[in-house]
Design an enzyme around this catalytic site. Structure first.
Site, PDB file in Angstrom:
ATOM      1  N   TYR A  39       0.831  -1.212   0.000  1.00 12.56           N
ATOM      2  CA  TYR A  39       0.000   0.000   0.000  1.00 12.56           C
ATOM      3  C   TYR A  39       0.863   1.260   0.000  1.00 12.56           C
ATOM      4  O   TYR A  39       0.372   2.339  -0.354  1.00 12.56           O
ATOM      5  CB  TYR A  39      -0.920   0.042   1.214  1.00 12.56           C
ATOM      6  CG  TYR A  39      -1.980  -1.031   1.272  1.00 12.56           C
ATOM      7  CD1 TYR A  39      -2.169  -1.942   0.230  1.00 12.56           C
ATOM      8  CD2 TYR A  39      -2.818  -1.131   2.385  1.00 12.56           C
ATOM      9  CE1 TYR A  39      -3.144  -2.925   0.308  1.00 12.56           C
ATOM     10  CE2 TYR A  39      -3.793  -2.117   2.469  1.00 12.56           C
ATOM     11  CZ  TYR A  39      -3.942  -3.009   1.438  1.00 12.56           C
ATOM     12  OH  TYR A  39      -4.898  -3.980   1.530  1.00 12.56           O
ATOM     13  N   HIS A  97       0.150 -11.696   1.821  1.00 10.74           N
ATOM     14  CA  HIS A  97      -0.833 -10.878   1.112  1.00 10.74           C
ATOM     15  C   HIS A  97      -1.438 -11.614  -0.088  1.00 10.74           C
ATOM     16  O   HIS A  97      -2.647 -11.586  -0.309  1.00 10.74           O
ATOM     17  CB  HIS A  97      -0.174  -9.578   0.651  1.00 10.74           C
ATOM     18  CG  HIS A  97      -1.140  -8.490   0.339  1.00 10.74           C
ATOM     19  ND1 HIS A  97      -0.776  -7.162   0.293  1.00 10.74           N
ATOM     20  CD2 HIS A  97      -2.460  -8.512   0.052  1.00 10.74           C
ATOM     21  CE1 HIS A  97      -1.830  -6.415   0.000  1.00 10.74           C
ATOM     22  NE2 HIS A  97      -2.869  -7.216  -0.169  1.00 10.74           N
TER      23      HIS A  97
END
Length: 269
Positions: A39, A97
């Protein structure tokens, strides 16, 4: 695991925008913050947490290991870097992830490295994200379901991921629904609009309540104070069995997060 059922997602939020969102969320009562290495906002999330003045023990912070950092040599150092950016000694939950693209790093290697990071105290809990049925089953076989604290998957009325959620539930693994508002598409659905009118609330709260009542955690994101507050209050909405059935009928396999390195998704998932 004492993860609050309603968390604050930070996907796509950058710079001062994510700082403001997290600060406002914490002020409103959020105590579960979700970020990830990819991110690019861990430092800002960390700054917001530090500036909030809220004691660390009251917070639940999740981050996620990016695909480039899944090897035994890279995983723990990358998590240490995340901790430095977050200004934390330990995160509460660390997830793989995405599965390693093309299985370049065997799942056994990354899960072992993640378990070792936990043993070192870098993270309190470990889990996985964006796994298929076979990958989740493999993770269970490798480390045991009791060591997988959460599986995070895209889940909203238009993509209900029932088979993965069922496998997780059968093994006692908590499920966290990301993208629970389907990029805001829930606001425009006639069924959700009708239910919102009936319950004197918003379609977003209806969608979140539907997930919460199934026992899933949710991590919606927002930059607007009124939306952050409304999302946090979604648990107050009580849907009937008929309401839930109407929402369940909205399933259409509409996957919104599907990068080119994603695994081969299960049919009708």
């Amino acid at each position: 695991m004492n993860m609050p059922a309603i968390g604050l997602g930070t996907f796509r939020l950058q710079g001062q925008t994510v700082i403001d969102s997290v600060l406002t969320g914490l002020e409103l009562g959020y105590r579960h913050i979700d970020t990830a290495q990819i991110y690019g906002n861990e430092a800002e999330v960390g700054q917001a947490i530090a500036d909030s003045g809220i004691e660390r023990a009251s917070l639940f912070v999740t981050t996620k290991i990016w695909t480039e950092n899944l090897s035994a040599a890279a995983l723990a150092p990358s998590l240490e870097d995340s901790l430095a950016r977050l200004q934390l000694d330990q995160v509460d939950l660390t997830l793989i992830h995405w599965p390693s693209p093309g299985d370049a790093v065997p799942l056994a290697e990354s899960l072992t490295a993640l378990a070792e990071a936990k043993a070192r105290g870098l993270t309190r809990h470990i889990g996985v994200s964006n796994f298929t049925l076979a990958q989740l089953q493999q993770a269970i076989d490798l480390v045991g379901a009791d060591r997988i604290a959460s599986v995070q998957i895209e889940m909203h009325p238009f993509l209900q991921n029932r088979r993965v959620a069922r496998l997780a539930g059968e093994n006692g693994i908590p499920v966290t629904a990301y993208m629970p508002l389907a990029y805001g598409k829930v606001m425009h659905d006639p069924v959700l609009q009708r239910l919102a009118v009936q319950h004197d609330t918003s379609p977003a709260q209806v969608a979140l309540s539907w997930l919460l009542q199934q026992g899933f955690a949710v991590i919606p994101s927002s930059t607007r104070r009124e939306h952050l507050q409304a999302n946090l209050q979604a648990a107050r909405v009580r849907l009937s069995a008929a309401d839930s059935a109407a929402i369940a009928a909205l399933e259409r396999g509409e996957r919104l997060v599907n990068p080119d390195f994603a695994p081969q998704w299960d049919p009708d998932a």
